[in-house]
Motif scaffolding. Structure first.
Motif, PDB file in Angstrom:
ATOM      1  N   ALA A 111      27.836 125.968  98.887  1.00 39.43           N
ATOM      2  CA  ALA A 111      28.824 127.050  98.759  1.00 39.43           C
ATOM      3  C   ALA A 111      29.881 126.862  99.843  1.00 39.43           C
ATOM      4  O   ALA A 111      29.543 126.589 100.996  1.00 39.43           O
ATOM      5  CB  ALA A 111      28.147 128.400  98.922  1.00 39.43           C
ATOM      6  N   LEU A 112      31.143 126.983  99.440  1.00 40.73           N
ATOM      7  CA  LEU A 112      32.220 126.879 100.425  1.00 40.73           C
ATOM      8  C   LEU A 112      32.617 128.286 100.859  1.00 40.73           C
ATOM      9  O   LEU A 112      33.240 129.032 100.099  1.00 40.73           O
ATOM     10  CB  LEU A 112      33.417 126.141  99.820  1.00 40.73           C
ATOM     11  CG  LEU A 112      34.528 125.842 100.829  1.00 40.73           C
ATOM     12  CD1 LEU A 112      34.089 124.762 101.824  1.00 40.73           C
ATOM     13  CD2 LEU A 112      35.804 125.416 100.124  1.00 40.73           C
ATOM     14  N   LEU A 113      32.223 128.660 102.075  1.00 40.62           N
ATOM     15  CA  LEU A 113      32.547 129.987 102.596  1.00 40.62           C
ATOM     16  C   LEU A 113      33.877 129.901 103.329  1.00 40.62           C
ATOM     17  O   LEU A 113      34.066 129.022 104.163  1.00 40.62           O
ATOM     18  CB  LEU A 113      31.437 130.459 103.542  1.00 40.62           C
ATOM     19  CG  LEU A 113      29.995 130.285 103.028  1.00 40.62           C
ATOM     20  CD1 LEU A 113      28.993 130.786 104.067  1.00 40.62           C
ATOM     21  CD2 LEU A 113      29.808 130.997 101.693  1.00 40.62           C
ATOM     22  N   GLU A 114      34.798 130.812 102.994  1.00 41.96           N
ATOM     23  CA  GLU A 114      36.085 130.797 103.693  1.00 41.96           C
ATOM     24  C   GLU A 114      36.111 131.909 104.724  1.00 41.96           C
ATOM     25  O   GLU A 114      36.341 133.068 104.421  1.00 41.96           O
ATOM     26  CB  GLU A 114      37.246 130.949 102.691  1.00 41.96           C
ATOM     27  CG  GLU A 114      37.436 129.706 101.840  1.00 41.96           C
ATOM     28  CD  GLU A 114      38.693 129.757 100.977  1.00 41.96           C
ATOM     29  OE1 GLU A 114      39.729 130.278 101.457  1.00 41.96           O
ATOM     30  OE2 GLU A 114      38.624 129.280  99.826  1.00 41.96           O
ATOM     31  N   LEU A 115      35.885 131.503 105.959  1.00 38.64           N
ATOM     32  CA  LEU A 115      35.888 132.456 107.070  1.00 38.64           C
ATOM     33  C   LEU A 115      37.329 132.609 107.559  1.00 38.64           C
ATOM     34  O   LEU A 115      37.934 131.643 108.012  1.00 38.64           O
ATOM     35  CB  LEU A 115      34.990 131.923 108.192  1.00 38.64           C
ATOM     36  CG  LEU A 115      34.903 132.725 109.482  1.00 38.64           C
ATOM     37  CD1 LEU A 115      34.260 134.097 109.239  1.00 38.64           C
ATOM     38  CD2 LEU A 115      34.102 131.959 110.537  1.00 38.64           C
ATOM     39  N   THR A 116      37.869 133.808 107.440  1.00 34.94           N
ATOM     40  CA  THR A 116      39.253 134.021 107.876  1.00 34.94           C
ATOM     41  C   THR A 116      39.358 135.137 108.910  1.00 34.94           C
ATOM     42  O   THR A 116      40.430 135.404 109.430  1.00 34.94           O
ATOM     43  CB  THR A 116      40.170 134.391 106.681  1.00 34.94           C
ATOM     44  OG1 THR A 116      39.623 135.545 106.040  1.00 34.94           O
ATOM     45  CG2 THR A 116      40.275 133.251 105.681  1.00 34.94           C
ATOM     46  N   GLN A 117      38.231 135.824 109.135  1.00 33.46           N
ATOM     47  CA  GLN A 117      38.224 136.884 110.149  1.00 33.46           C
ATOM     48  C   GLN A 117      37.254 136.484 111.238  1.00 33.46           C
ATOM     49  O   GLN A 117      36.583 135.478 111.135  1.00 33.46           O
ATOM     50  CB  GLN A 117      37.783 138.199 109.500  1.00 33.46           C
ATOM     51  CG  GLN A 117      38.738 138.634 108.399  1.00 33.46           C
ATOM     52  CD  GLN A 117      38.087 139.622 107.449  1.00 33.46           C
ATOM     53  OE1 GLN A 117      37.121 140.300 107.805  1.00 33.46           O
ATOM     54  NE2 GLN A 117      38.606 139.691 106.236  1.00 33.46           N
ATOM     55  N   GLN A 118      37.160 137.341 112.254  1.00 31.46           N
ATOM     56  CA  GLN A 118      36.271 136.963 113.343  1.00 31.46           C
ATOM     57  C   GLN A 118      34.832 136.857 112.864  1.00 31.46           C
ATOM     58  O   GLN A 118      34.104 135.943 113.233  1.00 31.46           O
ATOM     59  CB  GLN A 118      36.381 137.975 114.491  1.00 31.46           C
ATOM     60  CG  GLN A 118      35.980 137.322 115.800  1.00 31.46           C
ATOM     61  CD  GLN A 118      35.386 138.303 116.771  1.00 31.46           C
ATOM     62  OE1 GLN A 118      35.621 139.506 116.690  1.00 31.46           O
ATOM     63  NE2 GLN A 118      34.608 137.782 117.699  1.00 31.46           N
ATOM     64  N   SER A 119      34.429 137.805 112.007  1.00 30.24           N
ATOM     65  CA  SER A 119      33.051 137.779 111.525  1.00 30.24           C
ATOM     66  C   SER A 119      33.002 138.237 110.074  1.00 30.24           C
ATOM     67  O   SER A 119      33.671 139.201 109.699  1.00 30.24           O
ATOM     68  CB  SER A 119      32.196 138.700 112.412  1.00 30.24           C
ATOM     69  OG  SER A 119      30.844 138.546 112.076  1.00 30.24           O
ATOM     70  N   GLN A 120      32.250 137.518 109.248  1.00 32.45           N
ATOM     71  CA  GLN A 120      32.104 137.875 107.838  1.00 32.45           C
ATOM     72  C   GLN A 120      30.688 137.570 107.367  1.00 32.45           C
ATOM     73  O   GLN A 120      30.012 136.724 107.950  1.00 32.45           O
ATOM     74  CB  GLN A 120      33.103 137.080 106.978  1.00 32.45           C
ATOM     75  CG  GLN A 120      34.518 137.660 106.972  1.00 32.45           C
ATOM     76  CD  GLN A 120      35.541 136.663 106.436  1.00 32.45           C
ATOM     77  OE1 GLN A 120      36.201 135.968 107.207  1.00 32.45           O
ATOM     78  NE2 GLN A 120      35.669 136.571 105.118  1.00 32.45           N
TER      79      GLN A 120
END
Ligand code: B3K
Ligand code: ZN
Length: 893
Positions: A530-539
């Motif tokens: 799975a490609l997780l797109e982290l764009t915030q400090q924490s998700q």
């Protein structure tokens, strides 16, 4: 020294559409007549001066529209020539002289081996003639070269228009480059050279002439280079739809060169080390390097030349992108003709090699005083910013865009980039905007605004992973949290400086306790990854239908240039190392296990305890070594212990000698405990018959030679006899260097020294092999400062040739932990001496060496103090170049 800031960019007030250059070439005085058409830009002020850059030039005359310019209409200062009161459009003619034979900087026009060569990027053209030496001034060039008959080959960019003999006996040739270019892409070559050539048809059916020039006598060593060029041309056509735009494309090899190669339009100039190869003199790594650098420079023809940089802050626009392209080219070549599984493994091997290089060079840079974003905000000397960050991290930032858009989307973005910007000098933002135009079509609710922070923030983000499992709900929750404190120049901005989160594509898989891949439902599909797109400090991400607590496989394929923070147990690492279906992550698990072992051993060493390797680790290595499903090239990577540079990044206080002892201990211990398996691998991976640099036999040699080094380190079985036999019977340079290196590092008795002497006698006339001979000794375990100094006394040693300086001085200072970091500080004193000696000859090379002590403040106190003293000694030296001054002053700030 002046600091140049990105925010201060101003367009140049004039266009210079046409340039004619005429050279009367002679080593001691070359006269250059530069005739340019200048046109004031529509918006520019009528009294804007035409300010031209110049360095180390003698001005002969300056004229405008055919008349000499009165003395009050121009001003000559040390580094510039300003012309005042020009009409809005004019012909400016400047005649100047330079002295190529005295040019030891290897920037501008210089002499090497009796021939003339040029190097203009970044700011070398100003050493040839006064000119607007900046990449956003693009002109069409017509070049006339005149020289004595002892320089029969006369080359410049583009197409050959005419060649004639002059009444005075000299030869004259004329070249024309039909494509406007910035002056950093200008080149000329003159001298006695031989060449190999071929003609190929481009995709659209045009015949193009491809040539490789080199020293007379080296013809037999250019076949691989020319073949690589053909492969590069075909690859850019098929993968990116990009064709060669000239009728003729030339590569010239030179022995004195500051870096690897240079992409001058139609006339690439190469360090001979990246051109010349045959089985007897070049290693597998050399062959691979040649293919990759030839690809890199060729690919610049579109990404760099057709679309170039607006200013030097945008350097990664062309370098990051072109490194990404050369990495993909090499991966495609390595996987060529293989079935799917073998191809996946071959691609993983290439990815591993690139990540190893990134971690060894770029991660330390990003954590040290020279840390800068891939698009720097300021510099004192642009020559210092041809860095691992701009190049290799720049390529990672492009690769992340490729990952986010997918292969097809990325290709569409590239097409759009050329549709918008062909023929222009543009910015990194322009590139991202082209990619974003595709990304927003794919995902109407997203954009790349967060992603753009990769271009303006430095440092390696750390991603902490938390995994929660709820057995009742059969649910697994993954929490990603990113952190990246200010580094390098960012720290000077003060406490108020806040970094914003990065856009991090983070590929994960989950394995059950038997090592089987668990299907993951994510983004509308069921997949292993799975490609997780982290764009915030924490998700957080939730995965359903997971019965028991899984083992996470993280940052698969190294999907982002970050550090992963997760507390695997050793058992979990062993499981991943044995079963992860992602070959990159599988390799990574073994590396993490080895890293823990070596760091623990280094600590034990520092505490004076006896060293001991864990059985579970040895068994993990045994499993990799004997896994029949793994090909040799992959096994060679999986079994390679992490480098001292990578390990150093994991130490609170860096202690290179302790690390070296720990790593050596583990290598020998593996050799002892796995002696039979290593011996088997040694026997099973011989490559008899004719040499081929292809990935499969090269992989076998890599594994076999790794086995040999372990057996030698352990003094196991009859290892010395194996090494001696291999050395004496080797049918290629890879095997002969590997055996010699094992003997010199781990052998005993007289044999190693005798072999070294014989090796030199055999190869004394081949500069590239003599470089290997110096390099092997400079990095050898027993080499001390004293040995390095003795080697410098060898008649074949000279500081003036960058390859030679690199092979001895750089190898010692950068790759000999014991010698360089001896607690008596003599290594650092040696470093200071050599930085100063080189600076007097070649500031660009000196500044590279100066960086060896960048991270001094992170070393153990006993080393930190003498390192700091050595840096201070260099900084205090009068007359330092701007290059070295920038490096040492930033290191000490
Ligand atoms: N563009 C050149 C580098 C020039 C460096 C000058 N200091 C090689 C390359 O990246 O292809
Ligand atoms: Zn490049």
């Amino acid at each position: 020294p002046v600091t140049v800031h990105r925010k201060d960019y101003q367009p140049y007030p004039y266009d210079i559409p046409e340039v004619a250059l005429a050279f009367d070439l002679a080593p001691d005085a070359t006269e250059v007549r530069c005739t340019m058409q200048v046109q004031r830009k529509p918006g520019a002020s009528a009294d804007a001066a035409l300010v031209l850059d110049g360095e180390d030039l003698e001005l002969v005359s300056v004229g405008v529209n055919g008349a000499a310019l009165p003395a009050d209409s121009y001003r000559l200062s040390e580094h510039s020539l300003a012309l005042y009161g020009l009409p809005s459009s004019a012909t400016v003619e400047i005649v100047s002289r330079c002295k190529p034979s005295a040019n030891s900087t290897l920037m501008g026009l210089y002499v090497s081996g009796g021939n003339f060569f040029t190097q203009c990027e970044a700011e070398g053209f100003r050493r040839i003639t006064w000119f607007a030496d900046r990449p956003d001034v693009m002109s069409r060039y017509r070049v006339t070269l005149r020289a004595q008959p002892e320089y029969p080959v006369l080359l410049s960019n583009g197409n050959l228009l005419a060649t004639r003999q002059l009444p005075d006996g000299r030869n004259e040739v004329e070249w024309e480059d039909p494509f406007p270019k910035p002056c950093y892409l200008f080149a000329l070559v003159a001298g006695k050279l031989t060449h190999r050539e071929t003609t190929v048809k481009t995709a659209s059916g045009r015949d193009v002439l491809l040539q490789v020039y080199s020293d007379p006598g080296s013809e037999s060593k250019t076949e691989w280079a020319l073949d690589s060029l053909v492969r590069a041309l075909r690859w850019d056509e098929s993968r990116f739809g990009l064709e060669l735009d000239l009728d003729r494309f030339m590569i010239v090899a030179v022995h004195d060169f500051n870096m690897g190669a240079m992409e001058n339009k139609g006339l690439n100039i190469f360090n001979a080390a990246y051109v010349l190869a045959d089985a007897d003199t070049a290693t597998d790594a050399n062959y691979e390097g040649i293919e990759s650098v030839i690809g890199h420079e060729y690919f610049h023809n579109w990404t760099g030349n057709r679309v170039t940089c607006r200013d030097w802050f945008q350097l990664s626009l062309k370098e990051g992108l072109t490194v990404f392209r050369d990495q993909e080219f090499s991966a495609d070549m390595m996987a060529d003709g293989m079935d799917a599984a073998a191809a996946a493994s071959a691609r993983a091997v290439k990815r591993i090699d690139d990540v190893v290089a990134l971690r060894a060079a770029q991660f330390p840079e990003d954590a040290g005083p020279m840390a800068h974003p891939i698009r720097p905000e300021s510099y004192q000397e642009i020559g210092n910013f041809y860095t691992a960050t701009v190049y290799e991290k720049g390529a990672e930032v492009i690769r992340m865009q490729h990952t986010l858009l997918g292969e097809e989307g990325f290709r569409a973005g590239m097409d759009e980039y050329f549709r918008r910007h062909d023929g222009q000098a543009v910015t990194c933002d322009d590139f991202v905007a082209a990619m974003e135009s595709v990304y927003v079509r794919q995902h109407p609710d997203r954009d790349l605004s967060v992603f753009r922070r990769w271009y303006r923030q430095a440092g390696t983000p750390r991603v902490n992973v938390k995994l929660d499992h709820d057995p009742a709900a059969r649910r697994c929750t993954v929490t990603l949290t990113q952190e990246c404190p200010p580094v390098g120049v960012e720290r000077k901005a003060g406490a108020g400086y806040v970094k914003a989160p990065f856009h991090i594509p983070f590929a994960v898989g989950l394995l059950d306790r038997d090592g089987r891949a668990l299907p993951l439902r994510h983004a509308g599909a069921v997949q292993d990854t799975a490609l997780l797109e982290l764009t915030q400090q924490s998700q957080q991400w939730v995965f359903e239908d997971i019965a028991e607590r899984p083992v996470p496989s993280l940052l698969r394929d190294f999907s982002a240039p970050v550090i992963v923070d997760y507390g695997w147990t050793n058992e979990e690492l062993a499981l991943l190392s044995a079963h992860d279906s992602n070959p990159f992550a599988r390799w990574e698990a073994g590396q993490e296990f080895a890293t823990r072992q070596i760091l623990a051993l280094a600590e034990a060493r520092q505490a004076g305890k006896t060293l001991h390797a864990e059985a579970a680790f040895i068994e993990t290595w045994r499993a990799l070594l004997t896994d029949p499903a793994l090909d040799a090239a992959y096994r060679a990577r999986a079994l390679a212990l992490p480098s001292e540079k990578t390990l150093a990044e994991r130490m609170q206080q860096v202690d290179p000698p302790a690390l070296a002892v720990a790593r050596d201990f583990l290598r020998a211990e593996l050799g002892r405990q796995l002696a039979a398996e290593f011996r088997q691998a040694f026997d099973d991976n011989q490559t008899p018959g004719e040499y081929s640099p292809a990935p499969v036999p090269a992989g076998k040699r890599a594994l076999k030679n790794l086995a040999l080094s372990h057996l030698m380190a352990a003094c196991e079985l009859d290892a010395p006899r194996l090494a001696e036999q291999q050395y004496e019977k080797a049918g290629n340079m890879t095997d002969s260097m590997a055996a010699l290196s094992a003997l010199v590092n781990f052998g005993q008795g007289e044999y190693p020294q005798k072999a070294l002497a014989a090796f030199y006698d055999k190869w004394r006339d081949n500069a590239l092999v003599v470089d290997k001979w110096f390099a092997l000794q400079a990095a050898a375990r027993s080499t001390t400062v004293q040995t390095a100094r003795e080697l410098m006394q060898h008649p074949a040693f000279t500081l003036r040739n960058p390859n030679r300086a690199r092979s001895l001085i750089f190898q010692f200072c950068l790759n000999n932990a014991r010698g360089m970091h001896h607690p008596d500080g003599t290594g650092y004193a040696f470093w200071a001496e050599q930085v100063l000696a080189l600076d007097a000859l070649n500031p660009e090379i000196a500044a590279r060496l100066a960086r060896a002590l960048d991270n001094w403040s992170r070393f153990v106190p006993a080393l930190r103090t003498p390192m700091q003293a050595a840096l201070q000694q260099v900084r205090a030296h009068a007359g330092l170049s701007r290059n070295v001054q920038e490096i040492v002053s930033k290191a000490l700030e």
